[in-house]
Scaffold this active site. Structure first.
Site, PDB file in Angstrom:
ATOM      1  N   ARG A  36      -0.012  -4.303  10.070  1.00 36.36           N
ATOM      2  CA  ARG A  36      -1.457  -3.656   9.713  1.00 36.36           C
ATOM      3  C   ARG A  36      -2.503  -5.039  10.216  1.00 36.36           C
ATOM      4  O   ARG A  36      -2.351  -6.050  10.212  1.00 36.36           O
ATOM      5  CB  ARG A  36      -1.494  -3.603   8.261  1.00 36.36           C
ATOM      6  CG  ARG A  36      -0.831  -2.458   7.921  1.00 36.36           C
ATOM      7  CD  ARG A  36      -0.915  -2.285   6.698  1.00 36.36           C
ATOM      8  NE  ARG A  36      -1.967  -2.679   5.757  1.00 36.36           N
ATOM      9  CZ  ARG A  36      -2.534  -2.338   4.330  1.00 36.36           C
ATOM     10  NH1 ARG A  36      -1.604  -1.536   3.548  1.00 36.36           N
ATOM     11  NH2 ARG A  36      -3.535  -2.422   3.911  1.00 36.36           N
ATOM     12  N   LYS A  39       3.148  -0.912  -4.241  1.00 37.59           N
ATOM     13  CA  LYS A  39       2.872   0.140  -4.632  1.00 37.59           C
ATOM     14  C   LYS A  39       3.354   1.167  -3.959  1.00 37.59           C
ATOM     15  O   LYS A  39       3.832   2.073  -3.777  1.00 37.59           O
ATOM     16  CB  LYS A  39       1.368   0.397  -4.772  1.00 37.59           C
ATOM     17  CG  LYS A  39       0.490  -0.543  -5.771  1.00 37.59           C
ATOM     18  CD  LYS A  39      -0.956  -0.015  -5.799  1.00 37.59           C
ATOM     19  CE  LYS A  39      -1.762  -0.458  -4.516  1.00 37.59           C
ATOM     20  NZ  LYS A  39      -1.804  -1.788  -4.061  1.00 37.59           N
ATOM     21  N   ARG A  76      -9.559   2.947  -6.890  1.00 38.41           N
ATOM     22  CA  ARG A  76      -9.884   1.422  -6.584  1.00 38.41           C
ATOM     23  C   ARG A  76     -10.997   1.145  -7.302  1.00 38.41           C
ATOM     24  O   ARG A  76     -11.038  -0.383  -7.350  1.00 38.41           O
ATOM     25  CB  ARG A  76      -9.819   1.239  -5.203  1.00 38.41           C
ATOM     26  CG  ARG A  76      -8.389   0.525  -4.666  1.00 38.41           C
ATOM     27  CD  ARG A  76      -8.822   0.231  -3.252  1.00 38.41           C
ATOM     28  NE  ARG A  76      -8.112  -0.672  -2.643  1.00 38.41           N
ATOM     29  CZ  ARG A  76      -6.801  -0.399  -1.778  1.00 38.41           C
ATOM     30  NH1 ARG A  76      -6.390   0.712  -1.730  1.00 38.41           N
ATOM     31  NH2 ARG A  76      -6.145  -1.295  -1.228  1.00 38.41           N
ATOM     32  N   ARG A 133      -9.388  -9.357  -0.364  1.00 37.85           N
ATOM     33  CA  ARG A 133      -8.722  -7.997  -0.920  1.00 37.85           C
ATOM     34  C   ARG A 133      -8.189  -8.429  -2.040  1.00 37.85           C
ATOM     35  O   ARG A 133      -8.322  -7.531  -3.244  1.00 37.85           O
ATOM     36  CB  ARG A 133      -7.299  -7.618  -0.018  1.00 37.85           C
ATOM     37  CG  ARG A 133      -7.997  -6.833   1.075  1.00 37.85           C
ATOM     38  CD  ARG A 133      -6.800  -6.681   2.291  1.00 37.85           C
ATOM     39  NE  ARG A 133      -5.918  -6.014   2.143  1.00 37.85           N
ATOM     40  CZ  ARG A 133      -4.400  -5.981   2.593  1.00 37.85           C
ATOM     41  NH1 ARG A 133      -4.221  -6.808   3.606  1.00 37.85           N
ATOM     42  NH2 ARG A 133      -3.771  -5.194   2.431  1.00 37.85           N
ATOM     43  N   ARG A 137       4.311  -8.870   6.205  1.00 37.61           N
ATOM     44  CA  ARG A 137       4.663  -7.674   6.164  1.00 37.61           C
ATOM     45  C   ARG A 137       4.445  -6.783   7.380  1.00 37.61           C
ATOM     46  O   ARG A 137       3.689  -7.033   8.224  1.00 37.61           O
ATOM     47  CB  ARG A 137       3.720  -7.043   5.178  1.00 37.61           C
ATOM     48  CG  ARG A 137       3.709  -5.235   4.807  1.00 37.61           C
ATOM     49  CD  ARG A 137       3.048  -4.844   3.412  1.00 37.61           C
ATOM     50  NE  ARG A 137       1.762  -4.987   3.523  1.00 37.61           N
ATOM     51  CZ  ARG A 137       0.808  -4.369   2.744  1.00 37.61           C
ATOM     52  NH1 ARG A 137       1.698  -3.857   1.413  1.00 37.61           N
ATOM     53  NH2 ARG A 137      -0.202  -4.492   2.720  1.00 37.61           N
TER      54      ARG A 137
HETATM   55  P1  AMP Z   1      -4.217  -0.001   1.190  1.00 36.41           P
HETATM   56  O1  AMP Z   1      -3.272   0.394   2.195  1.00 36.41           O
HETATM   57  O2  AMP Z   1      -4.022   0.937   0.176  1.00 36.41           O
HETATM   58  O3  AMP Z   1      -4.083  -1.556   1.082  1.00 36.41           O
HETATM   59  O4  AMP Z   1      -5.491   0.125   1.930  1.00 36.41           O
HETATM   60  C1  AMP Z   1      -6.087  -0.568   3.092  1.00 36.41           C
HETATM   61  C2  AMP Z   1      -7.686  -0.539   3.084  1.00 36.41           C
HETATM   62  O5  AMP Z   1      -7.986   0.556   2.962  1.00 36.41           O
HETATM   63  C3  AMP Z   1      -8.248  -1.289   1.944  1.00 36.41           C
HETATM   64  O6  AMP Z   1      -8.262  -2.697   1.877  1.00 36.41           O
HETATM   65  C4  AMP Z   1      -9.795  -0.744   1.814  1.00 36.41           C
HETATM   66  O7  AMP Z   1     -10.274  -1.259   2.939  1.00 36.41           O
HETATM   67  C5  AMP Z   1      -9.396   0.681   2.451  1.00 36.41           C
HETATM   68  N1  AMP Z   1      -9.173   1.480   1.149  1.00 36.41           N
HETATM   69  C6  AMP Z   1      -8.036   2.262   0.783  1.00 36.41           C
HETATM   70  N2  AMP Z   1      -8.031   2.858  -0.319  1.00 36.41           N
HETATM   71  C7  AMP Z   1      -9.391   2.612  -0.655  1.00 36.41           C
HETATM   72  C8  AMP Z   1     -10.116   3.131  -1.750  1.00 36.41           C
HETATM   73  N3  AMP Z   1      -9.484   4.211  -2.664  1.00 36.41           N
HETATM   74  N4  AMP Z   1     -11.363   2.866  -1.868  1.00 36.41           N
HETATM   75  C9  AMP Z   1     -12.043   2.193  -0.706  1.00 36.41           C
HETATM   76  N5  AMP Z   1     -11.229   1.728   0.011  1.00 36.41           N
HETATM   77  C10 AMP Z   1     -10.021   1.897   0.487  1.00 36.41           C
END
Ligand code: AMP
Length: 210
Positions: A153, A13, A88, A164, A122
């Site tokens: 990360r 994404k 999400r 996740r 990654r």
């Molecule tokens: P991402 O970079 O999109 O993979 O997000 C990393 C982490 O941030 C996720 O595993 C969640 O812990 C938190 N996070 C990101 N976006 C959201 C969201 N829309 N709702 C809740 N937690 C989020």
């Protein structure tokens, strides 16, 4: 064009969102990146989010909804935006519908084995936000696109990825139906080369008339 990118963690994404953002000059809004910035800066939000993010859980809906609502109110979102990692959950999608009208939801699909392999290898660029893989980086410490610093990360490890994925299946997957019922969902196979996926994403955007 106002769009969201859906898909499991590691589906690509963010990679596609960065490219679409560059091509069409509209902002990529990643709630994950905003949370990581807050964590790095040690703000109240960052402190509250850190243990949840590191465990692969979801930050409470009201917090992320507030962040996105504020961000979308900024002038650079007038012409369009790409939401990456938000919504999400169904309550997040419902809240979003109250302050933004979407043109498109792109669902990038990917198999679990591909995801785990991608996420374990990654690395991220601190400057342009692009995702890279150790295989293509071959030990480089700088981003090949922009020269930014490369980092890993804290939640990109096999154990957290499993959680996740579980959270994705339980809470985020229902959004495929949610946006399908709204008639704006397009599925794109994410288990391919970045350029091939991007070609399809652009075709979908162009077909919608931007
Ligand atoms: P991402 O970079 O999109 O993979 O997000 C990393 C982490 O941030 C996720 O595993 C969640 O812990 C938190 N996070 C990101 N976006 C959201 C969201 N829309 N709702 C809740 N937690 C989020």
């Amino acid at each position: 064009m106002k769009m969201v990118f859906l898909g499991p963690p590691g589906a690509g994404k963010g990679t596609q969102a960065v490219r679409v953002s560059e091509r069409y000059g509209i902002p990529q809004i990643s709630t994950g990146a905003m949370l990581r910035e807050a964590m790095a800066a040690g703000t109240e939000l960052g402190k509250a989010a850190k243990s949840i993010v590191d465990a692969g859980g979801l930050v409470p809906d009201d917090i992320v909804i507030g962040i996105v609502r504020e961000r979308l109110a900024r002038p650079d979102c007038k012409r369009g935006f790409i939401l990456d990692g938000f919504p999400r959950t169904v309550p997040q999608a419902e809240a979003l519908g109250g302050f933004a009208s979407l043109d498109l939801a792109v669902n990038i699909t990917s198999g679990e084995d591909v995801i785990v392999e991608r996420i374990a290898g990654r690395r991220m660029c601190r400057k342009c936000g692009d995702a890279l893989h150790v295989k293509t980086l071959k030990g480089a410490a700088q981003c090949p696109r922009c020269g930014g610093e490369i980092y890993q990360r804290t939640d990109d490890n096999e154990e957290t990825v499993r959680n996740r994925l579980k959270v994705y299946n339980e809470q985020t997957k229902p959004l495929i139906d949610f946006y399908s019922r709204k008639g704006i969902l397009v599925n794109i196979d994410g288990d391919r080369e970045i350029d091939g996926i991007f070609k399809d994403v652009v075709a979908v955007i162009e077909a919608k008339g931007r």
